[in-house]
Design a protein around this motif. Sequence first.
Motif, mmCIF file in Angstrom:
data_model
loop_
_atom_site.group_PDB
_atom_site.id
_atom_site.type_symbol
_atom_site.label_atom_id
_atom_site.label_comp_id
_atom_site.label_asym_id
_atom_site.label_seq_id
_atom_site.Cartn_x
_atom_site.Cartn_y
_atom_site.Cartn_z
ATOM 1 N N HIS A 76 1.096 -1.011 0.012
ATOM 2 C CA HIS A 76 -0.128 -0.336 -0.200
ATOM 3 C C HIS A 76 1.330 0.959 -0.190
ATOM 4 C CE1 HIS A 76 -3.358 -2.791 2.083
ATOM 5 N NE2 HIS A 76 -3.566 -2.391 0.994
ATOM 6 N N GLN A 77 1.674 1.328 0.555
ATOM 7 C CA GLN A 77 2.763 2.559 0.927
ATOM 8 C C GLN A 77 3.565 1.983 -0.820
ATOM 9 O OE1 GLN A 77 5.929 1.467 3.266
ATOM 10 N NE2 GLN A 77 7.265 4.054 3.278
ATOM 11 N N GLN A 78 4.226 1.512 -0.951
ATOM 12 C CA GLN A 78 4.727 1.877 -2.533
ATOM 13 C C GLN A 78 3.470 2.215 -3.418
ATOM 14 O OE1 GLN A 78 6.218 -1.939 -2.881
ATOM 15 N NE2 GLN A 78 7.873 -2.134 -1.285
ATOM 16 N N MET A 79 2.481 2.343 -2.647
ATOM 17 C CA MET A 79 0.949 1.573 -4.586
ATOM 18 C C MET A 79 0.916 3.443 -4.150
ATOM 19 S SD MET A 79 -1.271 -0.961 -4.140
ATOM 20 C CE MET A 79 -2.886 0.028 -4.869
ATOM 21 N N GLY A 80 1.541 4.372 -3.093
ATOM 22 C CA GLY A 80 0.815 6.049 -2.597
ATOM 23 C C GLY A 80 0.361 6.171 -1.918
ATOM 24 N N LEU A 81 -0.738 4.922 -1.748
ATOM 25 C CA LEU A 81 -1.875 5.425 -0.250
ATOM 26 C C LEU A 81 -1.808 5.330 0.855
ATOM 27 C CD1 LEU A 81 -3.543 1.864 -0.586
ATOM 28 C CD2 LEU A 81 -3.966 3.763 -1.839
ATOM 29 N N ASN A 82 -2.282 6.235 1.740
ATOM 30 C CA ASN A 82 -2.024 7.392 2.530
ATOM 31 C C ASN A 82 -2.902 6.407 3.688
ATOM 32 O OD1 ASN A 82 -3.802 8.758 1.537
ATOM 33 N ND2 ASN A 82 -3.102 10.598 0.725
ATOM 34 N N ALA A 83 -4.065 5.535 3.446
ATOM 35 C CA ALA A 83 -4.595 5.292 4.610
ATOM 36 C C ALA A 83 -5.086 3.861 4.472
ATOM 37 C CB ALA A 83 -5.585 6.427 4.746
ATOM 38 N N VAL A 84 -5.334 3.347 5.614
ATOM 39 C CA VAL A 84 -5.753 2.068 5.730
ATOM 40 C C VAL A 84 -7.316 1.586 6.497
ATOM 41 C CG1 VAL A 84 -4.113 0.450 5.297
ATOM 42 C CG2 VAL A 84 -4.585 1.292 7.801
ATOM 43 N N VAL A 85 -8.099 1.160 6.173
ATOM 44 C CA VAL A 85 -9.376 0.990 6.421
ATOM 45 C C VAL A 85 -9.407 0.090 6.706
ATOM 46 C CG1 VAL A 85 -12.136 1.152 6.655
ATOM 47 C CG2 VAL A 85 -10.564 2.864 5.934
ATOM 48 N N VAL A 86 -9.014 -0.712 8.367
ATOM 49 C CA VAL A 86 -9.107 -2.404 8.630
ATOM 50 C C VAL A 86 -10.148 -2.696 9.483
ATOM 51 C CG1 VAL A 86 -7.818 -3.715 9.408
ATOM 52 C CG2 VAL A 86 -6.766 -1.813 8.086
ATOM 53 N N GLN A 87 -11.003 -3.613 8.539
ATOM 54 C CA GLN A 87 -12.488 -4.177 9.897
ATOM 55 C C GLN A 87 -11.881 -4.131 11.143
ATOM 56 O OE1 GLN A 87 -14.470 -7.023 8.195
ATOM 57 N NE2 GLN A 87 -16.648 -6.718 8.495
ATOM 58 N N VAL A 88 -12.190 -3.971 12.444
ATOM 59 C CA VAL A 88 -11.863 -4.839 13.355
ATOM 60 C C VAL A 88 -12.874 -5.037 14.760
ATOM 61 C CG1 VAL A 88 -9.696 -2.929 13.755
ATOM 62 C CG2 VAL A 88 -12.047 -2.027 14.766
ATOM 63 N N ARG A 89 -14.367 -5.040 13.900
ATOM 64 C CA ARG A 89 -15.357 -5.755 14.827
ATOM 65 C C ARG A 89 -16.479 -6.626 13.482
ATOM 66 N NH1 ARG A 89 -20.598 -4.152 15.789
ATOM 67 N NH2 ARG A 89 -20.607 -4.683 18.196
ATOM 68 N N SER A 90 -16.256 -7.609 12.855
ATOM 69 C CA SER A 90 -17.333 -7.763 11.854
ATOM 70 C C SER A 90 -18.423 -8.882 11.510
ATOM 71 C CB SER A 90 -16.228 -9.331 11.520
ATOM 72 O OG SER A 90 -14.656 -8.836 11.222
ATOM 73 N N ALA A 91 -18.642 -9.241 13.588
ATOM 74 C CA ALA A 91 -19.869 -9.547 13.978
ATOM 75 C C ALA A 91 -19.707 -9.527 15.352
ATOM 76 C CB ALA A 91 -20.481 -11.279 13.629
ATOM 77 N N ALA A 92 -19.956 -7.987 16.052
ATOM 78 C CA ALA A 92 -20.164 -7.999 18.324
ATOM 79 C C ALA A 92 -18.271 -9.245 18.285
ATOM 80 C CB ALA A 92 -21.043 -9.324 17.951
ATOM 81 N N ASP A 93 -17.169 -9.049 17.631
ATOM 82 C CA ASP A 93 -16.097 -9.792 17.985
ATOM 83 C C ASP A 93 -15.236 -8.141 18.201
ATOM 84 O OD1 ASP A 93 -16.212 -9.210 15.462
ATOM 85 O OD2 ASP A 93 -15.537 -11.192 14.404
ATOM 86 N N ALA A 94 -13.966 -9.289 18.304
ATOM 87 C CA ALA A 94 -13.422 -8.294 18.095
ATOM 88 C C ALA A 94 -11.231 -9.051 17.307
ATOM 89 C CB ALA A 94 -12.711 -7.353 19.648
ATOM 90 N N PHE A 95 -10.585 -7.625 17.300
ATOM 91 C CA PHE A 95 -9.513 -7.740 16.502
ATOM 92 C C PHE A 95 -7.986 -6.901 17.328
ATOM 93 C CE2 PHE A 95 -11.916 -9.702 13.204
ATOM 94 C CZ PHE A 95 -10.798 -10.942 12.269
ATOM 95 N N TYR A 96 -9.242 -7.325 18.434
ATOM 96 C CA TYR A 96 -7.851 -6.318 19.034
ATOM 97 C C TYR A 96 -8.433 -6.938 21.131
ATOM 98 C CZ TYR A 96 -12.368 -4.106 19.696
ATOM 99 O OH TYR A 96 -13.944 -3.931 20.186
ATOM 100 N N ALA A 97 -6.987 -6.638 21.763
ATOM 101 C CA ALA A 97 -6.803 -7.056 23.107
ATOM 102 C C ALA A 97 -7.893 -6.404 24.202
ATOM 103 C CB ALA A 97 -5.733 -7.013 23.484
ATOM 104 N N ARG A 98 -7.506 -5.540 23.841
ATOM 105 C CA ARG A 98 -8.614 -3.866 24.977
ATOM 106 C C ARG A 98 -9.482 -3.593 24.679
ATOM 107 N NH1 ARG A 98 -3.257 -2.297 24.111
ATOM 108 N NH2 ARG A 98 -2.829 -0.142 23.509
ATOM 109 N N GLY A 99 -10.775 -5.074 24.625
ATOM 110 C CA GLY A 99 -12.106 -5.154 24.964
ATOM 111 C C GLY A 99 -12.698 -5.695 25.344
ATOM 112 N N SER A 100 -14.181 -5.700 25.609
ATOM 113 C CA SER A 100 -15.772 -6.334 26.751
ATOM 114 C C SER A 100 -16.034 -7.952 25.269
ATOM 115 C CB SER A 100 -16.548 -5.643 26.747
ATOM 116 O OG SER A 100 -17.021 -4.460 25.847
ATOM 117 N N GLU A 101 -15.278 -7.844 24.180
ATOM 118 C CA GLU A 101 -15.979 -8.438 23.093
ATOM 119 C C GLU A 101 -15.143 -9.557 22.486
ATOM 120 O OE1 GLU A 101 -19.936 -6.408 20.792
ATOM 121 O OE2 GLU A 101 -18.266 -6.076 20.144
#
Length: 570
Positions: free
Chosen positions: A127-152
């Motif tokens: 993405h950097q090599q393509m010249g993008l300057n942002a990413v929009v990453v799905q961190v909650r897909s269905a009442a779940d979490a791709f992160y540690a510091r949360g309740s789901e």
Amino acid sequence: MRLIAYFGLLLVVLTTNNCRQAKPVVTQKPAPRPARPVTTAPAPQKQVAVKPATPKPIPPKVLVNAVDTLPFDDTPEQILAARGPIPPKREFRAVWVATVNNIDWPSKKGLPVADQQREIVAMFDQHQQMGLNAVVVQVRSAADAFYARGSEPWSEWLTGQQGLAPEPFYDPLEFMIDQAHGRGLEFHAWFNLDRATFSKTASVAPSNIVNRKPEWMLMYGGRKLFNLGIPAVRSYIAGIVANVVREYDVDGIHFDDYFYPYAEPGQVLRDDSTYKANSNGMSKPDWRRDNVTKLVKELRDSIRANKPWVKFGISPFGIWKNKSSDPEGSATNGGQAYYELYADTRKWVREGLIDYVVPQVYFSSEFSKVPYKTLVDWWTRNCTENCHLYIGHGAYRVGRGSERDPGWWRPTEFPDQMRYNRQQQVVKGSVFFSAKNLQINPLSIRDSLQTNFYRHPALIPTMKWLDSIPPLPPRDLKAAITSEGVELYWHESPEAQDGDIATSYVVYRFEGRKPHLRLDDPRYILAQCMGEASTRYIDKTADPKKKYVYVVTALDRLQNESREVIVRTP
């Protein structure tokens, strides 16, 4: 074309090694987290330079004092014109990274942690090599979490079983934010808000909200969905978002087009009892729309209350209303977010409830029911100064034309859409669905971005309603001629009036003794040094036989740019 692409990649590699080293992949469980200082995303840029661990001593060969002003000679306009039209200096360039059902990342459930991290690093490098300057990453897909510091519970698409933590332990969201920021990419955390389960066969942890609050759920299309008519449900979703805003250094919060569900044959959304208890005399369609708008307001307020600089954006279905339904609608003939998803998207834009909108304009210019240009034109007429308009592109459709929408067979369709966007002053960028499709590169769309549209870097557009105060410029800019090239070094910017510090520095280079400084032209940007302590840059591409003028500016976390400081070689 291959030579141009190779040269662009070589230039990225050269500039990437001049300011800051990339962070190593870490798989060990982190130590207990200390109180985290408020930090912000660095400014984006194609040729991101990275910071060394220990600055080298400045050799005393040739030292050039900085100057505040130079008597510029005007460069003849025909010389600038010969270089072609000036590309945009500010443009939002992002991609959606979908995690639901392992669309983009990770490539499969239960992938080893080291492989998960390698995939993200490789993806963000591309993405950097393509010249993008942002990413929009799905961190909650269905009442779940791709992160540690949360309740789901942990997502099943990460570890293979909902609620099961990564082993060896790491925090994917923290890891991704660090990797994105190190490459000059803004990180927008993308949440799905309506799904509690994805399917009848989905892995559901005992701690999932569907088990704790079954009365909050509606069954539709084989899924359990949140009942947005219940005030406590809306507060719960806003609280999930507020927690991520507090705990992580995200640059934006992002929602997609799922509010009330898309209609399915034979299915009925049974929220009659909730409607009777909460309608306040409204019709059911108006009540549902009001529920969604209340949720959007609550989300905005929770973000602002925690970190007022974090951006809030939504990517709705492209059509608000058709003109046949409302004279103020678009000249289209397709599904309508207002009536079918109960999403009054134009209202959110007009009332400033969101900072940016990314309508999903996943149609070609030859699709008679919803022509691309027709829908883009409608959005340009209906966006306000206090809400950025970025266009959502269906990269997954490129090269997959049909009788109904044959334009996608044409190799020129995608670049034509990009050119059309840039002709519209209101359109301030693009987001592509999705990362996998850019990687596959149908009809060479990734090459088209990297070697043409995104060949030169771009800063992210500013949002004056969030922050209009620029940072102070760097201090004591100097230059030295070394064996590696021209070395620039300076002192950090002091705090600005609003307390902001510089989060990155932009380095420009102009040829000649008294050139006309065109800071509006990104073709003169050499690099962007990330982090407030990145105060050194080596121009390894400088020709020792030529004279140069260098300019350095500071950027704050919302991409406001300071006035310039200037130095020239002897």
